[in-house]
Design an enzyme around this catalytic site. Structure first.
Site, PDB file in Angstrom:
ATOM      1  N   HIS A   1     -19.778  11.883  28.302  1.00  0.00           N
ATOM      2  CA  HIS A   1     -18.555  12.046  29.395  1.00  0.00           C
ATOM      3  C   HIS A   1     -19.134  11.704  30.741  1.00  0.00           C
ATOM      4  CE1 HIS A   1     -15.174  13.637  31.373  1.00  0.00           C
ATOM      5  NE2 HIS A   1     -16.046  14.170  32.254  1.00  0.00           N
TER       6      HIS A   1
ATOM      7  N   GLU B   1     -19.828   7.995  30.987  1.00  0.00           N
ATOM      8  CA  GLU B   1     -18.551   7.219  31.102  1.00  0.00           C
ATOM      9  C   GLU B   1     -18.254   7.395  32.581  1.00  0.00           C
ATOM     10  OE1 GLU B   1     -13.971   7.385  29.569  1.00  0.00           O
ATOM     11  OE2 GLU B   1     -15.325   8.934  28.750  1.00  0.00           O
TER      12      GLU B   1
END
Length: 469
Positions: free
Chosen positions: A107, A110
């Site tokens: 995460h 990203e």
């Protein structure tokens, strides 16, 4: 509430308050299609697909061309006629590649993707992409991550250079100044209920393995992750053999190979990976009550299914279409008169229907999978809604009809081949196929594999995987 080990038909639930006989071709058809027509005249054996029929040019489709660079990076193209080209870098890395110490790393990578690199700070990156009139996106999932860019045909070289910069030199050094903002947005963002239920279903089913780690949050210990943790994650997974460079548009394959060689030819191959075991699917039930969510209950039920390359994967896709999807008061045909048995039963239950919506789903991974359904219904109708969907899934093992299978096959083909045909969508599909299958999957082959499924094959697969016997 965990149940005992279930070697077959294990079930997980989350609640919140082939043999075919082709028709002989006509003489005209035989004249036009030659060997293809003669192949159609012969019966196809169970689970077999003629390589002649699978030839993409038989359906006038551009084939996917794949080249492997000396360092192991795969380059794939599907040439189309358009004014734009979409190029993507697809990496065989995601939530599943995290460890307990690096949970949430995918995460953070990203979120840091477009924070700028040493060569292109954020403002320069944004200005460069905007001046090209291009679009740039990055997504990460449980097994795959992708960086895609869609641009005008003449900008392919510059686009690949930007993608190489983002992938080979990600802005991990920006973590210190971006972490507070990322964590605040993580706390404030509204995640769709469907995504949360799906996430918790994986956590429940694969709770002892990284495949069950959360993909939407909250991430336990994410605030303690450092640049060193992210670098360790990237170095271990963003390796040559895990990368695919895919392109869709009027870009010649050799041109992309040349550009990819200069941009990604220096990516190092990964070292030997430690042995891993298939994630154990744990039959269990998770119930979470939240009175602030109103009178609607959200439910997901899943069974262990098959991986991408399983011979039974296409049958599971047909089974998903047999169960189908439903949303109250939408669609051309009302659910109360639908030919789909499950939709009809749900829409007519108690004369008003027992669910606002439901949808069957399939998730394929490299060594396992999950098949099941999602429901949103009134809290007083939970038992009825689950009962109708469970009954519909149970019927797949015993009384599915040829009519249902043929309708599901038509709907599946319509869904697969009526999807968006933009260069970006085509590039995404190609990259995912190379990672999953090691090759592009021609539409002709997929159609023939779907056509090879009949009611008896559905019963066999459903009984094997969904029924406890």
């Amino acid at each position: 509430r965990a149940q005992g080990r279930q070697p077959q038909g294990a079930l997980v639930r989350v609640v919140v308050a082939q043999a075919i006989q082709a028709l002989p071709p006509t003489s005209a058809m035989a004249a036009v299609f030659g060997n293809l027509g003669r192949s159609l005249a012969r019966p196809l054996g169970r689970r077999s697909v003629s390589q002649v029929l699978a030839e993409p040019m038989a359906w006038n489709q551009a084939p996917a061309v794949v080249t492997t660079l000396p360092n192991g990076v795969r380059v794939a193209t599907k040439e189309t006629f358009s004014e734009t080209t979409s190029v993507g870098v697809f990496v065989n890395a995601g939530v599943r590649d995290e460890t307990k110490d690096t949970a949430g790393a995918a995460h953070l990578v990203e979120r840091l993707a477009f924070s700028g690199t040493a060569k292109r700070p954020r403002t320069k990156l944004e200005a460069e992409v905007e001046s090209m009139g291009a679009t740039l996106s990055m997504t990460s999932g449980r097994e795959q991550s992708s960086y895609t860019m869609t641009m005008m045909n003449g900008d392919a070289k510059q686009g690949i250079d930007i993608l190489a910069d983002l992938v080979n030199a990600p802005g991990l050094s920006n973590l210190a100044k971006e972490k507070e903002t990322i964590l605040r947005k993580l706390d404030e963002r509204e995640v769709p209920t469907r995504a949360v239920i799906d996430d918790r279903l994986h956590t429940c089913a694969f709770r002892d393995y990284a495949l069950g780690f959360s993909g939407v949050g909250p991430f336990e210990g994410i605030e303690s992750l450092t640049e060193a943790h992210l670098k360790s994650f990237v170095d271990a997974n963003y390796t040559a053999e895990n990368m695919v460079i895919a392109a869709s548009g009027p870009l010649k394959h050799q041109e992309l190979v040349s550009l990819a060689s200069s941009a990604f030819g220096s990516v190092k191959a990964g070292g030997p990976k430690p042995g891993s075991t298939k994630p154990y699917f744990c039959g269990a039930e998770l119930i979470y009550r939240n009175d602030e969510m109103g009178p609607t209950a959200y439910i997901a039920v899943g069974w262990e299914a098959v991986p991408w390359k399983s011979p039974d994967a296409v049958t599971f896709m047909v089974m998903q279409s047999i169960i189908g999807s439903y949303k109250k008061n939408t669609g051309l045909v009302p659910g109360t008169i639908s030919g789909n048995r499950v939709i009809n039963a749900v829409a007519n239950k108690m004369q008003v229907g027992c669910a606002d919506e439901f949808e069957a789903f399939n998730y394929f991974y490299k060594d396992t999978g999950m098949f099941g359904f999602y429901i949103a219904c009134d809290e007083v109708a939970v038992e009825h809604a689950i009962g109708e969907l469970m009954f519909g899934c149970n019927l797949l093992s015993f009384s599915v009809t040829d009519e249902e299978v043929e309708r599901a096959k038509r709907e599946l083909k319509c869904k697969l081949f009526s999807a968006p045909t933009s260069a970006e969508a085509s590039c995404m599909e190609l990259g995912q196929q190379i990672l999953a299958y090691g090759r592009g999957l021609p539409p002709a082959e997929m159609i023939l594999r779907i056509e090879a499924i009949d009611a008896e094959e559905v019963k066999r697969v459903a009984y094997k995987y969904l029924n406890d016997g």
